[in-house]
Design an enzyme around this catalytic site. Structure first.
Site, PDB file in Angstrom:
ATOM      1  N   SER A   1       0.861  -1.189   0.000  1.00 42.41           N
ATOM      2  CA  SER A   1       0.000   0.000   0.000  1.00 42.41           C
ATOM      3  C   SER A   1       0.893   1.233   0.000  1.00 42.41           C
ATOM      4  O   SER A   1       1.887   1.296   0.740  1.00 42.41           O
ATOM      5  CB  SER A   1      -0.911   0.012   1.231  1.00 42.41           C
ATOM      6  OG  SER A   1      -1.775   1.138   1.187  1.00 42.41           O
ATOM      7  N   GLU A   2       0.547   2.209  -0.843  1.00 40.69           N
ATOM      8  CA  GLU A   2       1.450   3.340  -1.057  1.00 40.69           C
ATOM      9  C   GLU A   2       1.647   4.217   0.178  1.00 40.69           C
ATOM     10  O   GLU A   2       2.595   4.996   0.238  1.00 40.69           O
ATOM     11  CB  GLU A   2       0.960   4.194  -2.233  1.00 40.69           C
ATOM     12  CG  GLU A   2      -0.361   4.883  -1.998  1.00 40.69           C
ATOM     13  CD  GLU A   2      -1.038   5.258  -3.304  1.00 40.69           C
ATOM     14  OE1 GLU A   2      -1.236   6.460  -3.527  1.00 40.69           O
ATOM     15  OE2 GLU A   2      -1.365   4.352  -4.089  1.00 40.69           O
ATOM     16  N   ASN A   3       0.749   4.093   1.170  1.00 40.25           N
ATOM     17  CA  ASN A   3       0.961   4.874   2.386  1.00 40.25           C
ATOM     18  C   ASN A   3       1.966   4.220   3.329  1.00 40.25           C
ATOM     19  O   ASN A   3       2.253   4.743   4.388  1.00 40.25           O
ATOM     20  CB  ASN A   3      -0.369   5.122   3.120  1.00 40.25           C
ATOM     21  CG  ASN A   3      -1.081   3.839   3.502  1.00 40.25           C
ATOM     22  OD1 ASN A   3      -1.141   2.907   2.724  1.00 40.25           O
ATOM     23  ND2 ASN A   3      -1.615   3.794   4.706  1.00 40.25           N
TER      24      ASN A   3
ATOM     25  N   SER B   1       8.014   3.883   0.644  1.00 40.85           N
ATOM     26  CA  SER B   1       6.989   3.229  -0.166  1.00 40.85           C
ATOM     27  C   SER B   1       7.054   3.706  -1.616  1.00 40.85           C
ATOM     28  O   SER B   1       6.986   2.903  -2.552  1.00 40.85           O
ATOM     29  CB  SER B   1       5.602   3.510   0.422  1.00 40.85           C
ATOM     30  OG  SER B   1       4.607   2.852  -0.322  1.00 40.85           O
TER      31      SER B   1
ATOM     32  N   GLY C   1      -0.709   8.318  -5.907  1.00 43.91           N
ATOM     33  CA  GLY C   1       0.502   7.684  -6.423  1.00 43.91           C
ATOM     34  C   GLY C   1       0.300   7.017  -7.761  1.00 43.91           C
ATOM     35  O   GLY C   1       1.146   6.234  -8.200  1.00 43.91           O
TER      36      GLY C   1
END
Length: 216
Positions: A50-52, A92, A133
């Site tokens: 997950s990009e976070n 990330s 993202g």
């Protein structure tokens, strides 16, 4: 009267999950793609990103067991698989931009037959752009898959000859999974991987307004 039935959101998520290979590192975008986490085949090790800042993300927790300090990029509570970890968002994005993800699954407003992606803005007055993202994922992942309904609520097809919304990436989409069919984007146009039972290729081409070649 139609002779076919559209895939439900869960059926579509299951169809996407079926094609993810064992050992893949996969990012699931906000919206429909998050449902793919619920349908990972139990005999495969698939590491969700997950990009976070999560690697080893699991499906949503049971009701009443949510931890809102552990959320995905869409602010939905998730779980952490054994061995999973969380870290700074800058790390990330380094994973995303550095080519370390095998697949990203994104939603879209439009996809062109040759794989151009538009998924961050419709360009309409007053619309809120949502870049997130997506641009980093679209060009950083080894494969970019799109998961979406084939048609808009107004009846317009989301697969087009050329996108007229602002582009997220050019020629980056390899596959499009929809509620009616699965298509592959290629430099020469669309290839048909599958359709829901009862739908014909002639009917599908009429919906899209483009020719669709059978994938041999």
């Amino acid at each position: 009267m139609t002779r076919y039935q559209r895939r439900t959101k869960d059926e579509l998520a299951r169809r996407v999950a079926k094609d993810i290979h064992d050992g893949a590192y996969v990012n699931l975008g906000i919206g429909q793609p998050t449902l793919v986490a619920n349908h990972i085949p139990p005999d495969r090790e698939i590491i969700l990103h997950s990009e976070n800042g999560i690697l080893g993300m699991g499906p949503p927790p049971p009701t009443g067991h949510e931890d809102y300090d552990l959320i995905n990029a869409g602010k939905q509570p998730v779980t952490l698989q054994p061995g999973g970890t969380f870290f700074h968002q800058a790390d990330s994005f380094s994973m995303m931009r550095g080519g370390h993800l095998d697949i990203c699954v994104l939603g879209a407003f439009q996809v062109s037959a040759t794989g151009d992606l538009a998924n961050w803005s419709t360009g309409e007055p007053g619309s809120i752009p949502a870049v997130g993202g997506a641009m980093d994922l679209a060009v950083g992942a080894k494969q970019t898959w799109v998961m979406m309904d084939l048609m808009t609520k107004k009846g317009d097809c989301k697969i087009v000859a050329q996108c007229n919304y602002p582009l997220t990436g050019i020629g980056c989409v390899s596959r499009v999974y929809t509620d009616l069919c699965t298509l592959e984007c290629s430099p020469t146009g669309l290839l048909l991987l599958d359709m829901v039972p009862g739908l014909t290729r002639i009917e599908l081409e009429a919906m899209i307004g483009l020719s669709v070649a059978a994938c041999v």
